[in-house]
Design an enzyme around this catalytic site. Sequence first.
Site, PDB file in Angstrom:
ATOM      1  N   GLU A   1       0.838  -1.201   0.000  1.00  0.00           N
ATOM      2  CA  GLU A   1       0.000   0.000   0.000  1.00  0.00           C
ATOM      3  C   GLU A   1       0.869   1.246   0.000  1.00  0.00           C
ATOM      4  O   GLU A   1       1.852   1.328   0.742  1.00  0.00           O
ATOM      5  CB  GLU A   1      -0.894  -0.018   1.245  1.00  0.00           C
ATOM      6  CG  GLU A   1      -2.252   0.560   1.007  1.00  0.00           C
ATOM      7  CD  GLU A   1      -3.068  -0.272   0.031  1.00  0.00           C
ATOM      8  OE1 GLU A   1      -3.116   0.111  -1.164  1.00  0.00           O
ATOM      9  OE2 GLU A   1      -3.644  -1.286   0.439  1.00  0.00           O
ATOM     10  N   HIS A   2       0.490   2.191  -0.843  1.00  0.00           N
ATOM     11  CA  HIS A   2       1.256   3.431  -1.024  1.00  0.00           C
ATOM     12  C   HIS A   2       2.683   3.120  -1.490  1.00  0.00           C
ATOM     13  O   HIS A   2       3.629   3.824  -1.135  1.00  0.00           O
ATOM     14  CB  HIS A   2       1.237   4.291   0.258  1.00  0.00           C
ATOM     15  CG  HIS A   2      -0.115   4.890   0.520  1.00  0.00           C
ATOM     16  ND1 HIS A   2      -0.547   6.027  -0.112  1.00  0.00           N
ATOM     17  CD2 HIS A   2      -1.139   4.473   1.300  1.00  0.00           C
ATOM     18  CE1 HIS A   2      -1.790   6.307   0.292  1.00  0.00           C
ATOM     19  NE2 HIS A   2      -2.168   5.365   1.146  1.00  0.00           N
ATOM     20  N   THR A   3       2.817   2.072  -2.250  1.00  0.00           N
ATOM     21  CA  THR A   3       4.108   1.745  -2.855  1.00  0.00           C
ATOM     22  C   THR A   3       4.101   2.031  -4.355  1.00  0.00           C
ATOM     23  O   THR A   3       5.166   2.121  -4.962  1.00  0.00           O
ATOM     24  CB  THR A   3       4.432   0.243  -2.663  1.00  0.00           C
ATOM     25  OG1 THR A   3       3.276  -0.502  -3.038  1.00  0.00           O
ATOM     26  CG2 THR A   3       4.784  -0.083  -1.226  1.00  0.00           C
TER      27      THR A   3
ATOM     28  N   SER B   1     -16.179   3.195  -1.078  1.00  0.00           N
ATOM     29  CA  SER B   1     -15.621   2.134  -0.246  1.00  0.00           C
ATOM     30  C   SER B   1     -14.115   2.012  -0.404  1.00  0.00           C
ATOM     31  O   SER B   1     -13.471   1.308   0.350  1.00  0.00           O
ATOM     32  CB  SER B   1     -16.253   0.809  -0.637  1.00  0.00           C
ATOM     33  OG  SER B   1     -15.962   0.547  -1.999  1.00  0.00           O
ATOM     34  N   GLY B   2     -13.558   2.680  -1.395  1.00  0.00           N
ATOM     35  CA  GLY B   2     -12.131   2.489  -1.641  1.00  0.00           C
ATOM     36  C   GLY B   2     -11.846   1.221  -2.419  1.00  0.00           C
ATOM     37  O   GLY B   2     -10.723   0.726  -2.424  1.00  0.00           O
TER      38      GLY B   2
ATOM     39  N   SER C   1     -14.184   2.275  -7.459  1.00  0.00           N
ATOM     40  CA  SER C   1     -15.297   2.423  -8.400  1.00  0.00           C
ATOM     41  C   SER C   1     -14.917   3.369  -9.539  1.00  0.00           C
ATOM     42  O   SER C   1     -15.339   3.158 -10.676  1.00  0.00           O
ATOM     43  CB  SER C   1     -16.562   2.885  -7.689  1.00  0.00           C
ATOM     44  OG  SER C   1     -16.307   4.043  -6.948  1.00  0.00           O
TER      45      SER C   1
ATOM     46  N   ASP D   1      -4.636   0.713  -9.339  1.00  0.00           N
ATOM     47  CA  ASP D   1      -6.069   0.419  -9.448  1.00  0.00           C
ATOM     48  C   ASP D   1      -6.443   0.049 -10.881  1.00  0.00           C
ATOM     49  O   ASP D   1      -7.109  -0.965 -11.128  1.00  0.00           O
ATOM     50  CB  ASP D   1      -6.894   1.630  -8.999  1.00  0.00           C
ATOM     51  CG  ASP D   1      -6.555   2.051  -7.584  1.00  0.00           C
ATOM     52  OD1 ASP D   1      -5.918   1.267  -6.871  1.00  0.00           O
ATOM     53  OD2 ASP D   1      -6.919   3.181  -7.207  1.00  0.00           O
TER      54      ASP D   1
ATOM     55  N   TYR E   1      -3.582  12.462   0.329  1.00  0.00           N
ATOM     56  CA  TYR E   1      -2.909  11.540  -0.593  1.00  0.00           C
ATOM     57  C   TYR E   1      -1.760  12.265  -1.293  1.00  0.00           C
ATOM     58  O   TYR E   1      -0.628  11.799  -1.322  1.00  0.00           O
ATOM     59  CB  TYR E   1      -3.924  10.995  -1.607  1.00  0.00           C
ATOM     60  CG  TYR E   1      -3.370   9.975  -2.565  1.00  0.00           C
ATOM     61  CD1 TYR E   1      -3.361   8.620  -2.235  1.00  0.00           C
ATOM     62  CD2 TYR E   1      -2.835  10.354  -3.800  1.00  0.00           C
ATOM     63  CE1 TYR E   1      -2.844   7.678  -3.111  1.00  0.00           C
ATOM     64  CE2 TYR E   1      -2.314   9.420  -4.678  1.00  0.00           C
ATOM     65  CZ  TYR E   1      -2.326   8.082  -4.339  1.00  0.00           C
ATOM     66  OH  TYR E   1      -1.813   7.150  -5.203  1.00  0.00           O
TER      67      TYR E   1
HETATM   68  C1  GLA Z   1      -5.199   4.732  -4.243  1.00  0.00           C
HETATM   69  C2  GLA Z   1      -4.450   5.048  -5.542  1.00  0.00           C
HETATM   70  C3  GLA Z   1      -3.461   3.932  -5.869  1.00  0.00           C
HETATM   71  C4  GLA Z   1      -2.556   3.621  -4.682  1.00  0.00           C
HETATM   72  C5  GLA Z   1      -3.375   3.420  -3.407  1.00  0.00           C
HETATM   73  C6  GLA Z   1      -2.529   3.272  -2.175  1.00  0.00           C
HETATM   74  O1  GLA Z   1      -6.008   3.602  -4.425  1.00  0.00           O
HETATM   75  O2  GLA Z   1      -5.369   5.217  -6.604  1.00  0.00           O
HETATM   76  O3  GLA Z   1      -2.704   4.302  -7.004  1.00  0.00           O
HETATM   77  O4  GLA Z   1      -1.592   4.615  -4.503  1.00  0.00           O
HETATM   78  O5  GLA Z   1      -4.273   4.506  -3.187  1.00  0.00           O
HETATM   79  O6  GLA Z   1      -1.789   2.094  -2.226  1.00  0.00           O
END
Ligand code: GLA
Length: 391
Positions: A36-38, A128-129, A132, A177, A227
Amino acid sequence: MITERERVRETFENLFGSEGEIRLYFAPGRVNMIGEHTDYNGGHVFPCALTIGTYAAARKRTDRKLRLYSMNFEKRGVTESSLDELTYQEEAGWTNYPKGMIWAFGEKGMKVEQGFDLVLFGNIPNASGLSSSASVEIVTGFLLKDLFGFEVSNQELALIGQYSENRFNGVNCGIMDQFAIAMGRADHAIFLDTATLKYEYAPLSLAGAKIVIACSNKKRGLGDSKYNERRSECESALAALQKAVKIDSLGDLTEEQFEQYKDVISDEVQRRRAKHAVYENQRTVQAVKALADNDVERFGGLMNASHVSLRDDYEVTGIELDTLVEEAWKIDGVIGSRMTGAGFGGCTVSIVKDEAVDAFIAQVGAAYEKKIGYAADFYVVEIGDGPVRLA
Ligand code: GLA
């Protein structure tokens, strides 16, 4: 029971008539298991596509008009615009995503010259993350390719999706994503190196366990600005490190190298952000190895460590996600649990043994509502394929 695709077609016919060729499509949502966040730090990610996502019904027009309707935003009604008006407008809401894709196709030399009518329906829980918006981008890209005969691979669709999100919608996201959605494969997660876009499919068949998503229902507010703030903190840390060691991204460092050089990052906060990016990348590599060794417990332990790092060093969790995860950890039969996606709200992902799923939902749900004051939602999910034409 009427299926989702039938509902989308029916809505299309009611709004726009049943004549001509109406084509149906689907693109999934995604969940990230670890990493995550990589993705904007040149590291690895390990997401998978879901069987929930966005359905689309579309029909070509002979003029340059666009008529767009979402069953998730009924009050908005039909938005009419044209191929000559492809600019971002805040008040245009969700329609900025399909418009952004048409614009991005044009930027990449694939000019759409004919309008179309479009109805969307998403069964991904709202805010929801679970991506979508990337799902809408990829379903749009896929239907543009199919309706107008463009030669474009799914991997290119992912890059065009990210481009439109960055340049049209002004969200500085990484590639994860759109890639997870465009390249999804049933029962597999995607081990992607975001520095090179090299990837491998890893089977994620969890014998005797399920993937459970818990949605915090926290409304995201400051999420996007935070972010971008994390991104720039990582960029500053990288710039400091580059004075001491020759690297292109934080993903180039091992934990040992980071410990060796970290003191050149004078800002304490930036040092913690970089630490997360480096360690999380290494955890992701380790997690995929654990899975290949059939060691799901180890995989789960790395998921837990990922959450701790996102909570303490990266600071993107918050009381809602921490409560969901910390309550999950208390339950026998939970193999691993962590926040997933950007954070600041959204949802958690947990691997839960079959026999513990009911207790998980009951106990985490009750504890969450008691502490936070409103309910969480739970979804037992399946890993699905990338975009498809359904009819
Ligand atoms: C969101 C961003 C992704 C990613 C994640 C964190 O979903 O769209 O590119 O950076 O956060 O891992």
